[in-house]
Design a protein around this motif. Sequence first.
Motif, PDB file in Angstrom:
ATOM      1  N   ASP A  85       0.839  -1.193   0.000  1.00  0.00           N
ATOM      2  CA  ASP A  85       0.000   0.000   0.000  1.00  0.00           C
ATOM      3  C   ASP A  85       0.882   1.255   0.000  1.00  0.00           C
ATOM      4  O   ASP A  85       1.660   1.467   0.930  1.00  0.00           O
ATOM      5  CB  ASP A  85      -0.910  -0.002   1.227  1.00  0.00           C
ATOM      6  CG  ASP A  85      -1.898   1.157   1.243  1.00  0.00           C
ATOM      7  OD1 ASP A  85      -1.694   2.155   0.527  1.00  0.00           O
ATOM      8  OD2 ASP A  85      -2.876   1.059   2.002  1.00  0.00           O
ATOM      9  N   GLU A  87       0.367   4.246   0.730  1.00  0.00           N
ATOM     10  CA  GLU A  87       0.193   5.105   1.902  1.00  0.00           C
ATOM     11  C   GLU A  87       1.059   4.684   3.078  1.00  0.00           C
ATOM     12  O   GLU A  87       1.384   5.502   3.941  1.00  0.00           O
ATOM     13  CB  GLU A  87      -1.280   5.132   2.325  1.00  0.00           C
ATOM     14  CG  GLU A  87      -2.160   5.891   1.352  1.00  0.00           C
ATOM     15  CD  GLU A  87      -3.590   6.008   1.839  1.00  0.00           C
ATOM     16  OE1 GLU A  87      -3.836   5.866   3.064  1.00  0.00           O
ATOM     17  OE2 GLU A  87      -4.462   6.239   0.997  1.00  0.00           O
ATOM     18  N   LYS A  89       4.152   3.601   2.840  1.00  0.00           N
ATOM     19  CA  LYS A  89       5.530   4.000   2.524  1.00  0.00           C
ATOM     20  C   LYS A  89       6.571   2.973   2.995  1.00  0.00           C
ATOM     21  O   LYS A  89       7.606   3.324   3.541  1.00  0.00           O
ATOM     22  CB  LYS A  89       5.845   5.372   3.110  1.00  0.00           C
ATOM     23  CG  LYS A  89       5.004   6.481   2.502  1.00  0.00           C
ATOM     24  CD  LYS A  89       5.426   7.835   2.995  1.00  0.00           C
ATOM     25  CE  LYS A  89       4.638   8.918   2.292  1.00  0.00           C
ATOM     26  NZ  LYS A  89       5.102  10.248   2.657  1.00  0.00           N
TER      27      LYS A  89
END
Length: 120
Positions: A85, A87, A89
Amino acid sequence: MKMAKANPADLDMALELTSALEAISRRDGASLPENIVKSQDDEDEAEPFSVEDSEHCRRVCEYLIHLSRSASLFRVVISMTVLLDPENKVVDPSASTLAHHPDTLEALAALAKSASDRTA
């Protein structure tokens, strides 16, 4: 997002499941999964799989059901989903391989520079 990691049993089951699915769906000659092949004289030769053979289908279904009950494929898939994902990171979203996220690399470089500045 926090998520339980897939454990070794989950990963082993996922690998065995993918191997079984590839065996029964190979275009160059489907075969029964290794773990349900009946003993043959030539153990190196795979037992062909036919979707038309009801015994083959029954054996494969029973094997896949038993295998899926042995561990959590969901944990394997959702763990990788969370890992990938953007988001979160964790990995570089622009890389075609699993590579550290650029922010992580930047932070590690800053830490290394800070440590070397302190020792100089």
